[in-house]
Design a protein around this motif. Structure first.
Motif, mmCIF file in Angstrom:
data_model
loop_
_atom_site.group_PDB
_atom_site.id
_atom_site.type_symbol
_atom_site.label_atom_id
_atom_site.label_comp_id
_atom_site.label_asym_id
_atom_site.label_seq_id
_atom_site.Cartn_x
_atom_site.Cartn_y
_atom_site.Cartn_z
ATOM 1 N N TYR A 187 32.030 40.338 47.175
ATOM 2 C CA TYR A 187 33.020 40.933 48.061
ATOM 3 C C TYR A 187 32.472 42.227 48.656
ATOM 4 O O TYR A 187 32.075 43.126 47.915
ATOM 5 C CB TYR A 187 34.313 41.253 47.311
ATOM 6 C CG TYR A 187 34.928 40.084 46.576
ATOM 7 C CD1 TYR A 187 35.887 39.282 47.187
ATOM 8 C CD2 TYR A 187 34.557 39.783 45.266
ATOM 9 C CE1 TYR A 187 36.455 38.215 46.514
ATOM 10 C CE2 TYR A 187 35.120 38.716 44.585
ATOM 11 C CZ TYR A 187 36.073 37.934 45.212
ATOM 12 O OH TYR A 187 36.638 36.869 44.550
ATOM 13 N N LEU A 189 33.694 45.363 50.206
ATOM 14 C CA LEU A 189 34.965 46.076 50.328
ATOM 15 C C LEU A 189 34.911 47.101 51.457
ATOM 16 O O LEU A 189 33.837 47.549 51.868
ATOM 17 C CB LEU A 189 35.311 46.786 49.024
ATOM 18 C CG LEU A 189 35.427 45.933 47.763
ATOM 19 C CD1 LEU A 189 35.942 46.797 46.612
ATOM 20 C CD2 LEU A 189 36.324 44.731 47.967
ATOM 21 N N TRP A 197 40.640 48.503 44.076
ATOM 22 C CA TRP A 197 40.169 47.194 43.603
ATOM 23 C C TRP A 197 40.120 47.176 42.079
ATOM 24 O O TRP A 197 40.604 46.229 41.435
ATOM 25 C CB TRP A 197 38.796 46.910 44.187
ATOM 26 C CG TRP A 197 38.211 45.594 43.780
ATOM 27 C CD1 TRP A 197 37.491 45.329 42.652
ATOM 28 C CD2 TRP A 197 38.330 44.346 44.484
ATOM 29 N NE1 TRP A 197 37.134 43.995 42.610
ATOM 30 C CE2 TRP A 197 37.633 43.383 43.722
ATOM 31 C CE3 TRP A 197 38.926 43.964 45.680
ATOM 32 C CZ2 TRP A 197 37.526 42.057 44.135
ATOM 33 C CZ3 TRP A 197 38.815 42.640 46.084
ATOM 34 C CH2 TRP A 197 38.134 41.706 45.325
ATOM 35 N N THR A 260 44.862 42.832 47.129
ATOM 36 C CA THR A 260 43.406 43.021 47.168
ATOM 37 C C THR A 260 42.762 42.408 48.403
ATOM 38 O O THR A 260 41.711 42.887 48.842
ATOM 39 C CB THR A 260 42.733 42.439 45.911
ATOM 40 O OG1 THR A 260 43.095 41.062 45.753
ATOM 41 C CG2 THR A 260 43.140 43.224 44.675
ATOM 42 N N ILE A 264 39.185 43.736 51.531
ATOM 43 C CA ILE A 264 37.918 43.018 51.704
ATOM 44 C C ILE A 264 37.518 42.970 53.179
ATOM 45 O O ILE A 264 38.324 42.621 54.040
ATOM 46 C CB ILE A 264 38.042 41.579 51.155
ATOM 47 C CG1 ILE A 264 38.430 41.605 49.675
ATOM 48 C CG2 ILE A 264 36.741 40.810 51.359
ATOM 49 C CD1 ILE A 264 38.795 40.237 49.115
#
Length: 281
Positions: A187, A189, A197, A260, A264
């Motif tokens: 991922y 971010l 996260w 979440t 991303i």
């Protein structure tokens, strides 16, 4: 030009009952009020930053050890993949078994689904950056390893690596029997969201331990930054599907996903097959 000025001024003039003409400042006042309202409205969406005296790595990583991880991605020429695997199986286990080097080979894989003709290696350095430096210096004096590097270079199209720390709420990766397939979910971010996260996944990991599928969770320190890697183990692709679907039956999992996903920027999944000598089978 003069007529425009007169027209503009005229719009701001008002005649009183005594015949006097005064200039209103209604437009200026309205403009000022609008600016204040806009400023107040925008302030609702500005995140208040709490002063911190610790780096993110100190808040998220395990405190009881100084483990550092290195993940390597090698893109191999398709015609050289078998020779590359054989070369790695001859050299890497000997480094892992030699106590002269303060490092451990956690796992070594070929990508099955995702980027093709790719090898992924995960190393752990107990002792952090000093241990990494020690290993690199000693390997430069290792004739067998230098020959391996030269031969390996002829087989690669490209390579990259990252230095990682492990999240405090994940298990430490340990050897496990097989056969398994492994999924590496990566991922990218948005900058500044790593703490959020970590807060959500500290709870979410409880929902993903039912089948011991959680292997390790890491975040980058050098290389591509704000990068997170989650490593999972499954018996097969159907087991992966069943396990992931079962997570939705836990109260709170949907909330974790909801909050979440906006953090991303980009995400990627690799399904990987362990090499013969991988400690993670």
């Amino acid at each position: 030009m003069a007529s425009r000025v007169l027209q503009t001024v005229g719009n701001g003039l008002k005649q009183t009952t005594n015949g006097q003409v005064i200039l209103t400042i209604r437009s200026l006042s309205a403009s000022t009020n609008r600016n204040r309202e806009d400023s107040w409205f925008k302030s609702l969406f500005v995140r208040k930053v709490d002063p911190r005296k610790d780096a993110h790595s100190q808040l998220l990583a395990k405190k009881e050890d100084t483990n550092l991880y290195k993940i390597q991605f090698h893109n191999v020429k398709p015609e050289c993949l078998d020779a590359y695997n054989k070369l790695c199986e001859e050299v890497l286990p000997s480094i892992n078994a030699d106590s002269h080097y303060p490092c451990e080979l956690i796992g070594t894989w070929n990508t099955w689904y995702g980027e093709q003709d790719q090898a992924v290696h995960l190393w752990r350095y107990r002792g952090g950056y000093p241990a990494l430096t020690e290993v690199m210096n000693k390997l430069r004096q290792n004739k067998e390893f230098m020959e391996y590097r030269n031969e390996r270079g002829k087989m690669l199209l490209s390579r990259r690596n990252q230095l990682l720390l492990e999240f405090s709420f994940w298990n430490e990766p340990t050897p496990r029997p097989g056969p398994n397939i492994y999924e590496l979910r990566s991922y990218q971010l948005r900058p500044g969201t790593m703490i959020e996260w970590g807060n959500y996944w500290a709870r979410a990991i409880e929902f993903r331990q039912q089948n011991s599928e959680a292997v390790g969770g890491f975040f980058s320190q050098i290389g591509s930054l704000y990068m997170v890697h989650h490593l999972w183990a499954y018996k097969d692709l159907q087991s992966r599907e069943d396990t992931r679907n079962a997570a939705w039956q836990h109260e709170g999992w949907d909330e974790v996903v909801y909050y979440t996903v906006p953090l991303i920027q980009h995400m990627e999944s690799r399904i990987m097959i362990p090499m013969k000598t991988s400690p993670l089978k």
